[in-house]
Motif scaffolding. Structure first.
Motif, PDB file in Angstrom:
ATOM      1  N   VAL A 105      10.811  -2.817   1.146  1.00 49.69           N
ATOM      2  CA  VAL A 105       9.923  -1.666   1.000  1.00 49.69           C
ATOM      3  C   VAL A 105       8.834  -1.675   2.065  1.00 49.69           C
ATOM      4  N   MET A 106       8.238  -0.510   2.246  1.00 45.73           N
ATOM      5  CA  MET A 106       7.151  -0.335   3.201  1.00 45.73           C
ATOM      6  C   MET A 106       6.013   0.407   2.517  1.00 45.73           C
ATOM      7  N   PRO A 107       5.039  -0.347   2.000  1.00 49.50           N
ATOM      8  CA  PRO A 107       3.877   0.315   1.409  1.00 49.50           C
ATOM      9  C   PRO A 107       3.155   1.168   2.454  1.00 49.50           C
ATOM     10  N   VAL A 108       2.471   2.206   1.977  1.00 53.31           N
ATOM     11  CA  VAL A 108       1.778   3.138   2.865  1.00 53.31           C
ATOM     12  C   VAL A 108       0.290   3.163   2.489  1.00 53.31           C
ATOM     13  N   PRO A 109      -0.436   2.085   2.811  1.00 56.72           N
ATOM     14  CA  PRO A 109      -1.854   2.035   2.451  1.00 56.72           C
ATOM     15  C   PRO A 109      -2.665   3.031   3.267  1.00 56.72           C
ATOM     16  N   PRO A 110      -3.612   3.712   2.641  1.00 51.65           N
ATOM     17  CA  PRO A 110      -4.391   4.721   3.356  1.00 51.65           C
ATOM     18  C   PRO A 110      -5.182   4.144   4.529  1.00 51.65           C
ATOM     19  N   GLY A 111      -5.588   2.888   4.462  1.00 51.78           N
ATOM     20  CA  GLY A 111      -6.370   2.287   5.537  1.00 51.78           C
ATOM     21  C   GLY A 111      -5.540   1.448   6.492  1.00 51.78           C
ATOM     22  N   GLY A 112      -4.214   1.516   6.379  1.00 47.85           N
ATOM     23  CA  GLY A 112      -3.341   0.735   7.241  1.00 47.85           C
ATOM     24  C   GLY A 112      -2.999  -0.619   6.643  1.00 47.85           C
ATOM     25  N   ALA A 113      -2.013  -1.272   7.249  1.00 50.87           N
ATOM     26  CA  ALA A 113      -1.514  -2.553   6.744  1.00 50.87           C
ATOM     27  C   ALA A 113      -2.302  -3.712   7.361  1.00 50.87           C
ATOM     28  N   THR A 114      -3.563  -3.783   7.041  1.00 47.75           N
ATOM     29  CA  THR A 114      -4.428  -4.847   7.549  1.00 47.75           C
ATOM     30  C   THR A 114      -4.027  -6.182   6.922  1.00 47.75           C
TER      31      THR A 114
END
Length: 182
Positions: A105-114
């Motif tokens: 899977v590829m989560p889509v965090p609003p602030g990016g994948a920090t």
């Protein structure tokens, strides 16, 4: 018998199992997202995936890569390359395990994948009970995770790793923290 023929036969055999999945009432994922693999999905994996998405609070996409859901590799005769040999033993392999027990899977965090967010992915994956967790910070189109419900580990002692790129650009496997911090 070819892999295509075996896959077709298995799809028929799994069709009746898919009905149980239809009653899951997943909140964040739909049958269509799993395509032909839907009848072969492990129910525990689906429940944990939905709980993972709920706990993150933002979208989680299934990786568009081939093999992100199912991998029907069979019959190693010692001639398989490294990638095929690994896929043959994979928790994605429904022929080996009787159902699909892993998903990428590829989560889509609003602030990016920090790095902090990737650590949160790992923490949430542990909390919801995944027994295999891999971080892949260099996947495209965005960083992602391998999540599984392998039977040889427990949620208290999951298998963890990261797939990162070395100086030559080849993916190598390292401890999960290296993937979180990459």
């Amino acid at each position: 018998m070819s892999v295509v023929a075996i896959t077709g036969v298995l799809l028929l055999l799994y069709a009746h199992r898919g009905k149980r999945r239809d009653d899951l009432n997943l909140k964040y994922f739909s049958q269509a997202e799993f395509g032909a693999y839907w009848p072969m999905m492990n129910i525990g994996l689906l429940k944990k995936l939905d709980a993972f998405r709920a706990a993150l609070g933002y979208p989680v996409a299934i990786s568009p890569a081939a093999g992100a859901i199912g991998r029907p590799i069979i019959g190693s005769d010692g001639q398989l390359g490294e990638a095929e040999s690994s896929a043959e033993k994979s928790w994605h392999n429904y022929l080996l395990h009787g159902e699909i027990m892993a998903i990428d899977v590829m989560p889509v965090p609003p602030g990016g994948a920090t790095p902090a967010e990737r650590q949160r992915w790992v923490d949430v994956a542990r909390q919801v009970g995944f027994t295999g967790i891999g971080v892949y910070p260099h996947w495209r189109p965005r960083p992602g995770l391998h999540l599984d419900v392998r039977t040889d580990r427990t949620p208290d002692n999951p298998a963890t790793w990261a797939g990162v790129r070395n100086d030559q650009g080849k993916q190598v496997y390292v401890g999960i923290q290296q993937g979180v911090l990459a």
